[in-house]
Structure formats: C-alpha cells, structure tokens
Design a protein around this motif. Structure first.
Motif, short mmCIF file in Angstrom:
data_model
loop_
_atom_site.label_atom_id
_atom_site.label_comp_id
_atom_site.label_asym_id
_atom_site.label_seq_id
_atom_site.Cartn_x
_atom_site.Cartn_y
_atom_site.Cartn_z
N GLY A 190 41.12 35.04 3.01
CA GLY A 190 40.39 34.58 1.83
C GLY A 190 39.73 35.70 1.04
O GLY A 190 39.16 35.48 -0.02
N GLY A 238 41.19 38.03 -0.47
CA GLY A 238 41.98 38.34 -1.67
C GLY A 238 43.08 39.35 -1.40
O GLY A 238 43.60 39.97 -2.33
N LYS A 249 48.67 42.44 -7.24
CA LYS A 249 48.08 43.19 -8.36
C LYS A 249 48.40 44.67 -8.25
O LYS A 249 48.73 45.33 -9.23
CB LYS A 249 46.55 43.04 -8.35
N GLY A 254 38.84 43.87 -8.11
CA GLY A 254 39.54 42.68 -8.61
C GLY A 254 38.57 41.91 -9.47
O GLY A 254 37.42 41.67 -9.08
N GLY A 267 39.49 38.89 -11.29
CA GLY A 267 40.01 37.58 -11.68
C GLY A 267 41.23 37.23 -10.84
O GLY A 267 41.68 38.04 -10.03
#
Ligand code: GDP
Length: 295
Positions: A109, A111, A118, A273, A275
C-alpha cells in the motif's frame, strides 16, 4: 502541501519583521516558534530540537542582531538548514549497469507498484531508456495484474510468472529476459505486507542478496508521518538501501516524514509521488522543497 507548516513558519519568522534591532530574546522566541511548528508537522522531537539549536547558533553567529533586516536573514538561515536536513544536493539514480537493476522495497500500500510504473515511464520518456518491469509478488495475483495494467498504460513490457512461487527465481528470470531482449533497465516490484514482519524482511533480503541491484529504493507513504520514518529505519538496517521514494505527498498535509527521514536513515529522498497518475512523479530537490515550505 504542508500549508499548515508553511503558515506557522511564516508567522514565527515574521515576528522579527519591523524590528530594526533585535535582541537575543527575540531570536530565542522565534526559534522556539519554529520548533513548535516542526513538532506540529510531526517532525521527530530530537530532530526538531537539534534543528532549532543550529538555527539559533547560526543566527547569533552571523550577527543577526546587527543586520538591517533580521527577519530576512532568519528566513535564509532556516531555509538553508531545512535544505540540509532534507538532503543538501539532489541525487540521481545509478543507471550504469547493463541492464541497471532497480529493486523496490516497502510495505503493502506504500505505492510500490504505482511508483514502479511511474519510474519506468520517467526513464523511458525523459532518459530514453528501454525498461522492463518484473512482478515478484507471489502472494497476491491482483498485484501481478496491477503491474500488467500499469505496463500497458505506459507501453512498457512486464515480466511475470504466475506458476512460480519463488521471488528470487522470478527476479533472476526477469533480468535474464531483459538481457536477452535488450532492456537496459529492470525494475523489480516486490511483495510488501501491512507492517514490518520477519517473512517479508527475509524475502526482500534474499532477493537483494541474489540479484545485487544497482539501486535499492525504499518506497514509503508520506502520510504515515513518524511511522514512515520508523519503517524506513527497519528497511535500511536490513538492506542499506540507496534512496527513499516518498509517495502521496499530494495528500500529506503535515510534512513530518519529508523533513525527518533523511536525517534518520542518512539516505537521500530521490523522487516524490504526487498523485495516482503515471506522470505524477518528481525528482526531489531539497532546496526547492525548502522554498516551497517557506513560501
Ligand atoms: P503497493 O501495494 O506498495 O504496490 O501500492 P500501490 O502502488 O498499489 O498503491 C496503493 C494506493 O496508493 C493505490 O490506490 C495508488 O493509486 C495510490 N498511490 C500511489 N502513489 C500515490 C501518490 O503519489 N499519490 C496518491 N494520491 N496516491 C498514490
């Protein structure tokens, strides 16, 4: 981002405005307010204390008392110290390997999968690299699916092996595939759990030892504040990682993790990060962040 902290620091520093001459007491009061603002932002107590002691020392050492615009000098001192606290110079990532292997670590969780995408997209579009994403979560089929979705979105190939339950073997097979197909960067997404546990730590440590990555990155949710800092310490003790990725800065209103993490693990924050979209990635520049915080 960090509006509250910016506000409080602004108020603390502008107490000095209008004072043609200020006293040691004014400096002490201001630094006390700065410390309070940092503590409210969930900065670790020891870090906030050391920070304000340095600011005070510098202010008195640089003779803030005799300058014409003491508030401006104080802002500069605080900005310089904030920059230092968050890492000084910005640091890139090592892309010298062929392929360069980048290992992602962190809790579930945090990311990791999103950031793997990304980063692949960033390296492809900004650095003309040809990355391969590798899915090493052998526990959650949904995590493998998620990486495939991300790969399709950014048009980057994804290696996975749903039959294989050995993450070390999958990572090695991914690297071999990259070599065979000419991918010059391999980004390995790994399984996380909701909290630091022995099994997860052993697994990431085994992958790390087996593949000897050029870069080991620790991904952490900045909204978890001091927990983010504690988790970073646990992973760094185990992996001696190369850099931190702070995610969800778009939702972080306090800023404690961003300010504290570097001085606790002594590793740079490399990217942030901001978004859920693939483009929501920024190289982390400590001085720009300090500028943003101080407005
Ligand atoms: P993993 O379990 O570590 O792989 O985490 P995921 O990549 O699945 O991310 C967990 C959730 O956080 C997902 O809903 C992502 O869309 C979200 N997320 C990831 N990075 C960011 C970010 O920088 N900002 C915001 N707002 N959400 C993010």
């Amino acid at each position: 981002m960090f509006d509250n902290l910016s506000d409080k620091l602004d108020k603390a520093l502008h107490v000095l405005k209008g004072h043609g001459q200020i006293t040691e007491i004014n400096v002490a009061e201001t630094t006390k307010e700065v410390r309070r603002a940092l503590l409210d932002a969930d900065v670790n107590f020891k870090i906030a204390k050391e920070f304000t002691n340095r600011v005070k020392e510098k202010a008195l050492g640089q003779n803030v008392l005799n300058t014409l615009q003491p508030s401006q000098l104080m802002v500069k001192i605080v900005k310089d110290e904030l920059t230092q606290l968050m890492g000084g110079e910005s640091e890139g990532i090592d892309l010298s390997g062929n392929p360069s292997v980048i290992l992602m670590s962190g809790l579930q969780g945090s990311g990791k999968t999103t950031f793997s995408g990304k980063l692949a997209n960033f390296l492809k579009t900004k650095k003309s690299k040809n990355p391969l994403l590798v899915a090493c979560d052998v526990y959650r089929p949904a995590a493998i699916d998620q990486l495939h979705v991300v790969g399709e979105q950014i048009n980057v190939p994804v290696f996975s092996d749903r039959e294989n339950k050995d993450p070390v073997a999958i990572a090695k097979a991914g690297i071999a595939k990259a070599k065979a197909e000419g991918n010059n960067v391999v980004i390995i997404d790994t399984a996380g759990r909701l909290a630091v546990d022995e099994k997860m730590m052993n697994e990431i440590s085994d992958i790390h030892k087996a593949i000897k990555p050029q870069e080991t990155l620790f991904v952490v949710d900045s909204m978890t504040g001091q927990d983010a800092v504690n988790t970073a310490k646990a992973f760094n003790d185990l992996l001696n990682f190369d850099g931190v990725i702070l995610t969800k800065l778009d939702g972080d209103t306090r800023g404690g993790a961003a300010i504290s993490i570097k001085s606790v693990v002594n590793k740079p924050i490399k990217f942030i990060g901001t978004g859920e979209k693939m483009e929501a990635i920024d190289v982390f520049y400590p001085s720009r962040m300090a500028d943003r915080i101080l407005g």
